[in-house]
Motif scaffolding. Structure first.
Motif, PDB file in Angstrom:
ATOM      1  N   VAL A  95      -0.043 -47.676  -9.657  1.00 31.01           N
ATOM      2  CA  VAL A  95       1.583 -47.050  -9.565  1.00 31.01           C
ATOM      3  C   VAL A  95       1.357 -45.502 -10.131  1.00 31.01           C
ATOM      4  CG1 VAL A  95       3.752 -47.188 -10.624  1.00 31.01           C
ATOM      5  CG2 VAL A  95       2.532 -49.072  -9.739  1.00 31.01           C
ATOM      6  N   LEU A  96       0.436 -45.468 -11.345  1.00 29.18           N
ATOM      7  CA  LEU A  96       0.376 -44.128 -11.913  1.00 29.18           C
ATOM      8  C   LEU A  96      -0.100 -43.254 -11.120  1.00 29.18           C
ATOM      9  CD1 LEU A  96       1.002 -42.782 -14.487  1.00 29.18           C
ATOM     10  CD2 LEU A  96      -1.476 -43.093 -15.314  1.00 29.18           C
ATOM     11  N   TYR A  97      -1.394 -43.546 -10.431  1.00 30.12           N
ATOM     12  CA  TYR A  97      -1.933 -42.644  -9.747  1.00 30.12           C
ATOM     13  C   TYR A  97      -0.970 -42.179  -8.221  1.00 30.12           C
ATOM     14  CZ  TYR A  97      -6.429 -43.420 -11.941  1.00 30.12           C
ATOM     15  OH  TYR A  97      -7.255 -43.850 -12.973  1.00 30.12           O
ATOM     16  N   TRP A  98      -0.276 -43.232  -7.936  1.00 29.96           N
ATOM     17  CA  TRP A  98       0.200 -43.007  -6.489  1.00 29.96           C
ATOM     18  C   TRP A  98       1.590 -42.124  -6.986  1.00 29.96           C
ATOM     19  CZ3 TRP A  98      -0.560 -43.407  -1.836  1.00 29.96           C
ATOM     20  CH2 TRP A  98       0.584 -43.380  -0.952  1.00 29.96           C
ATOM     21  N   THR A  99       2.015 -42.410  -8.230  1.00 28.87           N
ATOM     22  CA  THR A  99       3.067 -41.389  -8.587  1.00 28.87           C
ATOM     23  C   THR A  99       2.592 -39.925  -8.820  1.00 28.87           C
ATOM     24  OG1 THR A  99       4.436 -43.204  -9.752  1.00 28.87           O
ATOM     25  CG2 THR A  99       5.167 -40.977 -10.188  1.00 28.87           C
ATOM     26  N   LEU A 116       7.212 -41.124  -0.308  1.00 31.59           N
ATOM     27  CA  LEU A 116       6.206 -41.919  -0.177  1.00 31.59           C
ATOM     28  C   LEU A 116       5.993 -42.990  -1.393  1.00 31.59           C
ATOM     29  CD1 LEU A 116       3.705 -38.799  -0.019  1.00 31.59           C
ATOM     30  CD2 LEU A 116       4.263 -40.469   1.763  1.00 31.59           C
ATOM     31  N   TRP A 117       7.036 -42.814  -2.321  1.00 32.15           N
ATOM     32  CA  TRP A 117       7.061 -43.993  -3.261  1.00 32.15           C
ATOM     33  C   TRP A 117       7.445 -45.016  -2.907  1.00 32.15           C
ATOM     34  CZ3 TRP A 117       8.713 -46.725  -7.553  1.00 32.15           C
ATOM     35  CH2 TRP A 117       8.190 -46.430  -8.752  1.00 32.15           C
ATOM     36  N   PRO A 121       6.706 -50.684  -3.806  1.00 36.31           N
ATOM     37  CA  PRO A 121       7.276 -51.880  -3.636  1.00 36.31           C
ATOM     38  C   PRO A 121       6.929 -52.578  -2.677  1.00 36.31           C
ATOM     39  CG  PRO A 121       9.269 -50.265  -3.884  1.00 36.31           C
ATOM     40  CD  PRO A 121       7.904 -49.526  -3.940  1.00 36.31           C
ATOM     41  N   LEU A 122       6.465 -51.898  -1.319  1.00 33.32           N
ATOM     42  CA  LEU A 122       5.846 -52.672  -0.375  1.00 33.32           C
ATOM     43  C   LEU A 122       4.590 -53.164  -0.779  1.00 33.32           C
ATOM     44  CD1 LEU A 122       6.722 -50.256   2.747  1.00 33.32           C
ATOM     45  CD2 LEU A 122       7.757 -52.273   1.957  1.00 33.32           C
ATOM     46  N   TRP A 126       3.458 -57.259  -0.519  1.00 34.21           N
ATOM     47  CA  TRP A 126       2.316 -57.592   0.023  1.00 34.21           C
ATOM     48  C   TRP A 126       1.375 -58.341  -1.055  1.00 34.21           C
ATOM     49  CZ3 TRP A 126      -3.053 -56.179  -0.315  1.00 34.21           C
ATOM     50  CH2 TRP A 126      -3.771 -56.618   0.572  1.00 34.21           C
ATOM     51  N   LEU A 127       1.184 -57.819  -2.341  1.00 33.66           N
ATOM     52  CA  LEU A 127       0.320 -58.510  -3.195  1.00 33.66           C
ATOM     53  C   LEU A 127       0.954 -59.920  -3.604  1.00 33.66           C
ATOM     54  CD1 LEU A 127      -0.784 -55.909  -5.885  1.00 33.66           C
ATOM     55  CD2 LEU A 127      -2.049 -57.002  -4.320  1.00 33.66           C
ATOM     56  N   ALA A 128       2.184 -60.083  -3.733  1.00 34.07           N
ATOM     57  CA  ALA A 128       2.857 -61.425  -4.105  1.00 34.07           C
ATOM     58  C   ALA A 128       2.685 -62.183  -3.049  1.00 34.07           C
ATOM     59  CB  ALA A 128       4.314 -61.129  -4.374  1.00 34.07           C
ATOM     60  N   TYR A 129       2.837 -61.757  -1.735  1.00 33.02           N
ATOM     61  CA  TYR A 129       2.799 -62.614  -0.444  1.00 33.02           C
ATOM     62  C   TYR A 129       1.336 -63.149  -0.448  1.00 33.02           C
ATOM     63  CZ  TYR A 129       2.277 -64.011   4.359  1.00 33.02           C
ATOM     64  OH  TYR A 129       1.791 -64.690   5.448  1.00 33.02           O
ATOM     65  N   THR A 130       0.308 -62.449  -0.447  1.00 33.39           N
ATOM     66  CA  THR A 130      -1.079 -62.819  -0.430  1.00 33.39           C
ATOM     67  C   THR A 130      -1.612 -63.702  -1.527  1.00 33.39           C
ATOM     68  OG1 THR A 130      -1.937 -60.803  -1.548  1.00 33.39           O
ATOM     69  CG2 THR A 130      -2.050 -60.863   0.847  1.00 33.39           C
ATOM     70  N   THR A 131      -0.924 -63.406  -2.792  1.00 31.93           N
ATOM     71  CA  THR A 131      -1.312 -64.522  -3.702  1.00 31.93           C
ATOM     72  C   THR A 131      -0.599 -65.923  -3.654  1.00 31.93           C
ATOM     73  OG1 THR A 131      -1.337 -62.738  -5.383  1.00 31.93           O
ATOM     74  CG2 THR A 131      -0.980 -64.575  -6.373  1.00 31.93           C
TER      75      THR A 131
END
Length: 169
Positions: A95-99, A116-117, A121-122, A126-131
């Motif tokens: 999140v820090l790098y993306w910001t 781009l931010w 959340p997307l 995706w991480l929650a879904y794959t988990t």
């Protein structure tokens, strides 16, 4: 060489935190410089909305990874947590790098770069879904009382020949 691993971790954490703070300072200074000095049309609302959470993340990572030293003799009391750890810490770095990238893009391309931010959340969804699906697949069949155990090829051959034979002497 007592606590060599702890000293190495403390040194690495201190250098990562210094590099992070300097990068953040440079990016924020560049954005604000472009906003106020050169009168480029930059809205401060998206900057504040997106920069404040990442500043909070940076503060948390600083508290988490900052090494502690004894004031009396300067010896290492605690090296801090590993800032390269997987899991939530890794997600915070993402999140820090993306910001940082969004701030840089907003400096170059204007206020539309803040869109781009939306990727953050997307990515979280995706991480929650794959988990969840990985956990669901891993737990599949645990509630079945009649679940079949897969047999090896050797076991199948033995059953085809009439079962396991025991020789008596």
């Amino acid at each position: 060489m007592a606590q060599k691993a702890a000293k190495t971790l403390a040194t690495r954490n201190a250098s990562v935190l210094l590099r992070t703070h300097v990068t953040t300072l440079c990016l924020h200074a560049a954005f604000l410089l472009l906003h106020w000095i050169f009168n480029r049309p930059r809205a401060l609302t998206p900057y504040i909305v997106f920069a404040c959470p990442t500043l909070a993340i940076e503060f948390y990572l600083d508290r988490l990874g900052r090494p502690c030293y004894n004031p009396a003799d300067g010896s290492l009391r605690s090296p801090g947590e590993d800032l390269g750890a997987a899991g939530l810490t890794e997600y915070m770095w993402d999140v820090l790098y993306w910001t940082w990238g969004c701030i840089g893009a907003a400096c170059v391309f204007g206020d539309r770069a803040w869109w781009l931010w939306v990727v953050v959340p997307l990515y979280s969804i995706w991480l929650a879904y794959t988990t969840f699906t990985g956990m669901k697949n891993g737990l599949a069949g645990m509630g079945d009382s009649e679940s079949t155990v897969t047999e090896s090829k050797r076991q199948k051959k033995m059953e085809k020949r009439g079962g396991q034979r025991v020789q008596y002497r």
